[in-house]
Design a protein around this motif. Structure first.
Motif, PDB file in Angstrom:
ATOM      1  N   GLY A  75       0.816  -1.283   0.101  1.00  0.00           N
ATOM      2  CA  GLY A  75       0.009  -0.021   0.048  1.00  0.00           C
ATOM      3  C   GLY A  75       0.687   1.061   0.058  1.00  0.00           C
ATOM      4  O   GLY A  75       0.633   2.276  -0.896  1.00  0.00           O
ATOM      5  N   SER A  76       1.963   1.410   0.866  1.00  0.00           N
ATOM      6  CA  SER A  76       2.755   2.456   0.869  1.00  0.00           C
ATOM      7  C   SER A  76       3.493   2.737  -0.329  1.00  0.00           C
ATOM      8  O   SER A  76       3.457   3.777  -0.867  1.00  0.00           O
ATOM      9  N   SER A  79       1.063   3.677  -3.016  1.00  0.00           N
ATOM     10  CA  SER A  79       0.401   5.019  -2.968  1.00  0.00           C
ATOM     11  C   SER A  79       1.469   6.133  -3.133  1.00  0.00           C
ATOM     12  O   SER A  79       1.051   7.157  -3.901  1.00  0.00           O
ATOM     13  N   TYR A  83       0.993   8.741  -6.156  1.00  0.00           N
ATOM     14  CA  TYR A  83       0.797  10.036  -5.876  1.00  0.00           C
ATOM     15  C   TYR A  83       1.898  10.887  -6.361  1.00  0.00           C
ATOM     16  O   TYR A  83       1.419  12.078  -6.843  1.00  0.00           O
ATOM     17  N   THR A 119      -5.239   8.173  -5.951  1.00  0.00           N
ATOM     18  CA  THR A 119      -4.232   7.165  -5.444  1.00  0.00           C
ATOM     19  C   THR A 119      -5.357   6.310  -4.292  1.00  0.00           C
ATOM     20  O   THR A 119      -5.284   5.373  -4.253  1.00  0.00           O
ATOM     21  N   LEU A 120      -6.154   7.069  -3.775  1.00  0.00           N
ATOM     22  CA  LEU A 120      -7.030   6.548  -2.637  1.00  0.00           C
ATOM     23  C   LEU A 120      -7.835   5.349  -3.457  1.00  0.00           C
ATOM     24  O   LEU A 120      -8.325   4.522  -2.954  1.00  0.00           O
ATOM     25  N   THR A 123      -5.834   2.307  -3.866  1.00  0.00           N
ATOM     26  CA  THR A 123      -5.313   1.786  -2.571  1.00  0.00           C
ATOM     27  C   THR A 123      -6.260   1.379  -1.637  1.00  0.00           C
ATOM     28  O   THR A 123      -5.685   0.648  -0.775  1.00  0.00           O
ATOM     29  N   ASN A 124      -7.375   1.791  -1.536  1.00  0.00           N
ATOM     30  CA  ASN A 124      -8.278   1.683  -0.438  1.00  0.00           C
ATOM     31  C   ASN A 124      -8.360   0.236   0.105  1.00  0.00           C
ATOM     32  O   ASN A 124      -8.406   0.087   1.204  1.00  0.00           O
ATOM     33  N   TRP A 127      -5.389  -0.700   2.092  1.00  0.00           N
ATOM     34  CA  TRP A 127      -5.286  -0.073   3.482  1.00  0.00           C
ATOM     35  C   TRP A 127      -6.295  -0.687   4.396  1.00  0.00           C
ATOM     36  O   TRP A 127      -5.958  -0.791   5.541  1.00  0.00           O
TER      37      TRP A 127
END
Length: 293
Positions: A75-76, A79, A83, A119-120, A123-124, A127
């Motif tokens: 995720g990181s 993201s 981003y 991005t969210l 990737t939600n 997370w």
């Protein structure tokens, strides 16, 4: 490929996000567990972050502090990569008429919000899996076998909607990235002007660390409550009816302090993480050859 879409930003962002997460994941786990520690739900209760750390270490040792690390790394990395990619693509498009002229404050903020939202959206689900894996308490046994198991289980229970729990406060959280990048970009331009060099020139290590730390401190402190709200919406040990319910419940039971639970652990994690991420990103952007993209 259009000049607006430079894949060096994606590769450099992924490298920065993965590096910082591998080093600092235990602080993220501590922050998440402490931020949902509302004293009401059936879960272990901790008197302090140090008490939480000792409890996890005593029961599962080093491995316990890395619960949920795989989705956090994925995720990181994704993201930060997405981003940086979206942000620089949008910024390049906005300044295409005069690349030497920096964007306005409103344009910086717009790029940050748009990049964070895109991005969210991608990737939600990752997370949510990370949050739930971090909240698998030692005494309760493992509910999920891993990231994919958590995501598929969420989908089976609630469909697509289940994969986007916490998406609304996450959208509010795009203000975090917008503020951070605005401050960082302004400091970067100021530093280049102060040294009479190009903004694209290689920066000194201290400059990158100082500017990324200041930008993250301002952004994290001003937007932290949304992270508490989002974590509580995404956890599996208590059910909230929605955004308004979690806000009213937190305020009623814990007051304003409830919205800042885990802030200390968060700052201890995100400031070093931001410094590592941005330093890795800046160095890779400088050293990666153009032929790489």
């Amino acid at each position: 490929m259009s000049a607006h879409f430079n894949y060096k930003h994606f590769v450099s962002g992924v490298a920065g996000g993965v590096t910082s997460t591998c080093i600092l994941h235990p602080l993220d786990l501590i922050k998440i567990r402490f931020s949902v520690n509302d004293g009401l739900a059936v879960r272990p209760q901790y008197s302090s972050m140090w008490d939480l750390t000792k409890s996890v270490w005593k029961k599962n040792g080093f491995q316990g502090l890395y619960s949920g690390v795989i989705p956090n790394i994925i995720g990181s990395g994704m993201s930060w990569g997405l981003y940086f990619f979206f942000y620089n693509a949008l910024k390049s498009k906005l300044t295409r008429k005069d690349p030497t002229q920096p964007p306005t404050v409103a344009q910086y903020l717009a790029c940050g919000v748009a990049s964070g939202s895109l991005t969210l959206l991608c990737t939600n689900p990752i997370w949510i899996a990370k949050t739930r894996l971090c909240l698998q308490y030692e005494a309760h046994g493992a509910t999920y076998k891993g990231m994919l198991n958590a995501i598929t289980d969420l989908y089976k229970q609630n469909g697509i909607r289940g994969l986007y729990k916490g998406f609304a406060p996450g959208l509010l959280g795009t203000s975090h990235g917008a503020v951070q990048f605005l401050v960082y970009e302004k400091l970067k331009l100021w530093n280049a002007k102060r040294k009479n060099v190009s903004a694209e020139a290689k920066m000194a290590t201290f400059d990158v660390i100082a500017m990324s730390a200041v930008s993250k401190l301002i952004a994290a402190s001003s937007t932290y409550p949304y992270q508490v709200i989002r974590s509580r919406l995404q956890e599996q040990h208590r059910t909230y009816r929605g955004l308004r319910h979690v806000i009213s419940s937190t305020w009623r039971n814990e007051g304003w302090k409830g919205f800042y639970k885990g802030l200390g652990a968060n700052l201890l994690r995100v400031i070093p993480a931001c410094c590592i991420t941005f330093y890795t990103y800046e160095m890779m952007m400088y050293y990666l050859p153009a032929s790489y993209i």
